[in-house]
Design a protein around this motif. Sequence first.
Motif, PDB file in Angstrom:
ATOM      1  N   PRO A  79       0.841  -1.197   0.000  1.00  0.00           N
ATOM      2  CA  PRO A  79       0.000   0.000   0.000  1.00  0.00           C
ATOM      3  C   PRO A  79       0.879   1.252   0.000  1.00  0.00           C
ATOM      4  N   VAL A 121      -1.774  -2.713  10.424  1.00  0.00           N
ATOM      5  CA  VAL A 121      -1.063  -1.534   9.944  1.00  0.00           C
ATOM      6  C   VAL A 121      -0.250  -0.903  11.083  1.00  0.00           C
ATOM      7  N   LEU A 178      -0.673  -6.953   2.806  1.00  0.00           N
ATOM      8  CA  LEU A 178      -2.093  -6.660   2.982  1.00  0.00           C
ATOM      9  C   LEU A 178      -2.286  -6.256   4.435  1.00  0.00           C
ATOM     10  N   THR A 179      -2.636  -5.002   4.652  1.00  0.00           N
ATOM     11  CA  THR A 179      -2.809  -4.547   6.030  1.00  0.00           C
ATOM     12  C   THR A 179      -4.294  -4.517   6.351  1.00  0.00           C
ATOM     13  N   GLN A 180      -4.691  -5.406   7.256  1.00  0.00           N
ATOM     14  CA  GLN A 180      -6.133  -5.488   7.516  1.00  0.00           C
ATOM     15  C   GLN A 180      -6.549  -4.465   8.557  1.00  0.00           C
ATOM     16  N   GLY A 181      -7.806  -4.026   8.427  1.00  0.00           N
ATOM     17  CA  GLY A 181      -8.327  -3.003   9.344  1.00  0.00           C
ATOM     18  C   GLY A 181      -8.756  -3.606  10.678  1.00  0.00           C
ATOM     19  N   GLU A 187      -8.976  -4.120   4.085  1.00  0.00           N
ATOM     20  CA  GLU A 187      -8.206  -2.982   4.594  1.00  0.00           C
ATOM     21  C   GLU A 187      -9.042  -2.023   5.445  1.00  0.00           C
ATOM     22  N   ASP A 188     -10.351  -2.153   5.366  1.00  0.00           N
ATOM     23  CA  ASP A 188     -11.208  -1.236   6.128  1.00  0.00           C
ATOM     24  C   ASP A 188     -11.499  -1.779   7.514  1.00  0.00           C
TER      25      ASP A 188
END
Length: 862
Positions: free
Chosen positions: A210, A523, A561-564, A642-643
């Motif tokens: 990202p 993140v 992949l940074t998950q929310g 990501e959200d």
Amino acid sequence: PVPINFKAIENKWLERWRSKAPSSSGTLGKYYVLAMFPYPSGNMHMGHVRVYTISDTLARFRRMLGHEVIHPMGWDAFGLPAENAAMERNISPETWTTSNVAAMKEQFQQLHASIDWDREINTSQPEYYRWTQHLMVLLFKRGLLYRKQGEVNWDPVDKTVLANEQVDAQGRSWRSGALVERRSLTQWYMRITEYAEPLLNDLEGLSGWPERVKTMQANWIGKSQGFTFAFSLAEGDGQIQAFTSRPETVVGATYLAVSKDHPILTRVSPQFASKVQSFAAKKQIEKHSGVDTGLVAINPVTGARMPIYVADYVLADYGTGAVMGVPAHDVRDYGFAMERKDLRDFPRIVDDPSGNTELPYTGKGPMSAALQHEWVGLSNTAAAEAIIKFATERKFGHPVTQYRLRDWLISRQRYWGAPMPFIHCDTCGVVPVPESHLPVRLPPAHTIKLTGHEGSPLASVEDFVQTTCPNCSGKAKRDTDTMDTFVDSSWYFLRFLDPTNLTSPVAVEKMAKMPVDLYVGGVEHAILHLLYARFISKVLSEEFPNAAFSAQKAEPFKRLLTQGMVQGKTFKSSTTGVFVRPNLVNLKDPAKPVHLQTGEPLSISFEKMSKSKYNGVDPKATTDKFGVDATRLYVLFKAPPEDSLEWDDQSVVGMQRFLAKIHKAASQHKPNLSEINLPEMCDRQRSLYRFIHQTINDVTCALESDFKLNSAVSHLIKLLNRLTDEHHLSRYPVYHHGLATLIKLLAPMAPTSSEEFWELIHPSSPPSVLSEQWPKVDPLALKDDNVLCVVQVNGKRRFNITLDKSKFPPSASQPQAFHDFVKAAVLSEPTATKYLPVHDTNLIKRVFVLDSGKLVNFVVAS
Ligand code: ANZ
Ligand code: ZN
């Protein structure tokens, strides 16, 4: 539909899987999926459920595609929480950690995560930290690990030092939240600054990361181009170098400020010495505090006398530890100067093009006329160049590149960490523990008093401390610091490739399995962990050179992949802001909740799940109630990875219903296993076939590249609805194809249910949908062979029909046949009866077919 007995299905398939492990061999090459390994707190929370559902879904998908998948898991098991919990409960950190690991492993299994447990690692076990220590020795020998005395951040609550990165902008510890103090101590550092350039430049090649994360890393490294001026002392010889990003402002520099440990302070005269010393010994840091040293320097451009101050705002380890004060154009300098009588007189250097005369002015503009110098009128950037040239020629300055990145402070004064593998000898200095003596084991916790003292707990264990020097065999002492846990996690992804190697941290040939193809995690690790991992990766790829990995600049994580966050529903009193337990909320009117007892109005919001907000949801309770697959699907479906995800128990039921509907369709289905034959299909079959293949295309795309896992689920829901609508086709092979495809596409996300459904529609064939090939898109199916035809009657648009292109007579050579074909197609459409005299075609005077059948106009007699 009747709810399915998911418990029975789960148990049945878990049992069958146990007897036959899923294959991890494949013809498509390796695919390394890694989810950030957890700290073993003993409890999986919804955040964990989210990351590991994502990584497991993608691992299972890749296996079906035909990859050899690496999907390991381990435990980031050292660290303060274990030590603190152990002290509270009066058990050893090791006992506490071991039982937590067992509990969490069980919870992974409850999620049906397909993990290569034979790769399991635990950073707190000697089998692992032996190699962490080995790496430290290796870095030491390469000059990348060193000891230095300097000002460090001291956390007075956790009683340990912290890396700069672990102190937030408010000066608080990332862990304890305590206000950090500055102390002068000797600590271990890693020379990460030596890799600042590659760490910055190689970000560019990370197209699978990202942008946001790359920017955060670049800012952290903080490269800035600047200039260093040499200021000579007015009395005696001696110089002070000051780094600046605004060389042109040297003409307005009226004083110098140095950090508390600047070497020039040894030259302070006795008259000023005591004041300077007591200032330097002060712990707290204040914005504008500082004292005059009595020393004076000369401005090399203007010749003006500049008093030298020692000031809090000058950092010891940035630039040269000295600043030229330009009050007119720097906010900190302005604040500092305005509080001191002798500094209040300073010139303006740069004009504000908008005519504003307020100071300080930090923007661009022409050099001020008041200067009376050859640079007047030049833009400040042009003046900077001229001054750089002037100073370089006269040898009182040179350009420099400066980084914000500091060397990484890795030693900690705590027990539960990997001991630093070094010995201090009065004769030989710092000596690394020889390879054959590794690991340096942590002494058992019961021999140590963990609380109540400052400095390392290990220092109190005589047996541990006293040793002999490996070099001269004289009496010597062991280093008593342990490592920051970020060291443990800076290389774990390499150890997963070779977890039981007894002679090396990772064999050279195993490095060929790098990089990690997909790294999934929070993140919150965007800066520290990822930066350290990239650094160690680059260093180790030099030690264990693997051509393929080095060619990719030894970047460890190809895609990130940074998950929310997972957020829970929170009720808060609108008046006091106090959080209210859900069982005290009256939800009679769901839009206007009130307090059950006081009647107070409450507001609803979604916030990070936590005990104090009474908004946590227990994963076990959820999977027990709704089933593992419904939970997994819900987590994937509710929001893009990501959200942030707003948890809502009510909608998990929706996923349960979706599974129940497939179950029903599969139970009632009578398989037709004949070959698909495209040319023989009727229009409806053909259109269903196309829909199926569009779904394959969309779901594959989501799982393979764009990671819109939420829309992958919704594509599956749409396919199910379509199959339900077309149930009249159920005896044809295309319907069977649709149902089978749906189940295969669902398998990575909802594995046990899919196995069950697969068995229902294939009573006698291979037992596992997970060992099926991933469906392939039939390009013929996607080829669009329909034409949308707009039908007008007497010039008025009335309705549309679709024409099957594959049935067209060739329009160019037989215009009449084409015309008749379109006319017949329109008249045979059921809606045509509403607008056209279908039964009395004599009333149709003329028909115009236009634009290759996209428009047709009927002229009808009224
Ligand atoms: C004079 C000046 C005039 C500055 C002006 C700024 C504006 P970046 O860009 O982040 O690298 N500085 C230099 N060393 C420092 C230290 N050890 N501690 C605190 N501040 C220090 O920041 C560079 C600027 O930060 C330098 O440019 C210096 O102030 C200050 F109108 O020099 B400047
Ligand atoms: Zn020695």
